[in-house]
Design a protein around this motif. Structure first.
Motif, PDB file in Angstrom:
ATOM      1  N   ALA A 128       0.815  -1.217   0.000  1.00 52.95           N
ATOM      2  CA  ALA A 128       0.000   0.000   0.000  1.00 52.95           C
ATOM      3  C   ALA A 128       0.846   1.263   0.000  1.00 52.95           C
ATOM      4  N   ALA A 129       2.148   1.136   0.220  1.00 59.12           N
ATOM      5  CA  ALA A 129       3.034   2.303   0.262  1.00 59.12           C
ATOM      6  C   ALA A 129       3.188   2.905  -1.125  1.00 59.12           C
ATOM      7  N   PRO A 130       3.437   4.230  -1.217  1.00 56.37           N
ATOM      8  CA  PRO A 130       3.636   4.878  -2.527  1.00 56.37           C
ATOM      9  C   PRO A 130       4.784   4.257  -3.320  1.00 56.37           C
ATOM     10  N   ALA A 131       5.825   3.814  -2.615  1.00 54.04           N
ATOM     11  CA  ALA A 131       6.974   3.181  -3.278  1.00 54.04           C
ATOM     12  C   ALA A 131       7.295   1.873  -2.572  1.00 54.04           C
ATOM     13  N   PRO A 132       6.585   0.795  -2.888  1.00 55.74           N
ATOM     14  CA  PRO A 132       6.809  -0.490  -2.209  1.00 55.74           C
ATOM     15  C   PRO A 132       8.258  -0.954  -2.348  1.00 55.74           C
ATOM     16  N   ARG A 133       8.805  -1.483  -1.245  1.00 51.72           N
ATOM     17  CA  ARG A 133      10.191  -1.958  -1.246  1.00 51.72           C
ATOM     18  C   ARG A 133      10.282  -3.473  -1.231  1.00 51.72           C
ATOM     19  N   GLY A 134       9.142  -4.141  -1.061  1.00 50.85           N
ATOM     20  CA  GLY A 134       9.173  -5.587  -0.957  1.00 50.85           C
ATOM     21  C   GLY A 134       9.658  -6.025   0.413  1.00 50.85           C
ATOM     22  N   ILE A 135       9.798  -7.323   0.594  1.00 46.88           N
ATOM     23  CA  ILE A 135      10.216  -7.840   1.898  1.00 46.88           C
ATOM     24  C   ILE A 135      11.565  -8.571   1.786  1.00 46.88           C
ATOM     25  N   GLY A 136      12.311  -8.267   0.728  1.00 48.80           N
ATOM     26  CA  GLY A 136      13.640  -8.849   0.589  1.00 48.80           C
ATOM     27  C   GLY A 136      14.619  -8.203   1.555  1.00 48.80           C
TER      28      GLY A 136
END
Length: 301
Positions: free
Chosen positions: A62-70
């Motif tokens: 849902a974040a404007p710039a998703p970073r993933g969970i890596g």
């Protein structure tokens, strides 16, 4: 005048978020103690760990710039995840065996041990004040057992094991945080590991649950995720050395909840011990806040 008002608003926000964090995490701990009276640890953690991991993924997307969970530190993340799983189980049974507020003294020792071990593990300079703070904290723990550490029971041993595991988890968090700023990854992987390990054990310890207990497990997950998320906002509003002493308000919540929910009224020794442990933490933070003391920024747990 505008800048002054903005600064005061930021301080008020940081303080308010920290107070909210202590209330949320104390509520989660209270549910842990309630569950510990009737169920095994996997029954709570299989559900709550999965929910928290899912919430971490949902918030990231849902974040404007998703970073993933890596993560850039898979080895350290594995250490943190294993320590989290074992530490969660140890704290679960510590809450079963000890009065609610008494566990706080052990929880409050984790930052002290972390500061002491930051030298050999992370190569950070350990100032003499760290040794003094840990010594003062250990004296505080002695107030739980006037006869000395030899009079500690099984509950204290389990709580001490939980502290050591929590310290390993925090050290891994510090290591990762200095190399990878993806906070949600540090929420996702340990909780996924907690859910997976608990799911494997669940068939051997499962006990039928009513709707109320199931609701408590869901509430626990929500409180835990909310507490960690609120703490992130607090660290953005105020420096860590200001936030950390305020987190000791958790002791007051635990005393109040212990009396209201579990009928536990702490004795004078517990208050003295808590005061010494809190003073040890405040001493360490005061030292780190002095001009010229180099320190690295560490992410919230």
């Amino acid at each position: 005048m505008i800048a002054l008002g903005s600064a005061r608003a930021g301080i008020a926000l940081g303080v308010g978020l920290t107070v909210l964090y202590t209330a949320l995490i104390s509520g989660a701990d209270a549910i842990t103690k309630l569950f510990a009276a009737s169920y095994a640890a996997p029954q709570l953690f299989a559900l709550s760990g999965g929910i928290v991991a899912l919430l971490a993924v949902t918030v990231d997307r849902a974040a404007p710039a998703p970073r993933g969970i890596g993560t850039r530190c898979p080895g350290a993340m594995a250490v943190r995840s294993i320590a989290t799983v074992l530490g969660a189980g140890a704290f679960f049974y510590a809450f079963r065996l000890l009065p609610f507020a008494e566990v706080f003294l052990f929880i409050a020792m984790i930052p002290l041990f972390t500061a002491l071990l930051s030298g050999p593990v992370l190569g950070e300079a350990v100032r003499p004040q760290a040794w003094g703070a840990v010594t003062l904290g250990m004296i505080g723990l002695l107030f739980l057992a006037p006869g000395g550490f030899g009079s500690f029971g099984l509950g204290h041993a389990v709580a001490l094991a939980a502290v050591l595991l929590g310290t390993v988890s925090m050290m891994a968090s510090r290591y990762i945080g200095l190399r990878d700023g993806n906070l949600l990854a540090q929420v996702f992987w340990p909780n996924l590991a907690l859910a997976a390990a608990s799911a494997l054990a669940l068939p051997f310890v499962w006990a039928p649950m009513g709707a109320a207990d199931l609701g408590l497990a869901v509430a626990y997950a929500g409180l835990l995720f909310g507490a960690r998320w609120v703490l992130v906002g607090a660290f953005r509003a105020l420096p860590a050395y200001v936030i950390t002493p305020l987190m000791n308000l958790q002791f007051l919540w635990m005393v109040g909840i212990g009396a209201a929910v579990f009928g536990e009224v702490p004795g004078t020794a517990l208050y003295i011990g808590a005061a010494l442990v809190i003073a040890a933490g405040a001493w360490l933070i005061w030292d780190q806040a002095q001009p010229g003391v180099w320190r690295k920024v560490v992410p919230a747990e």
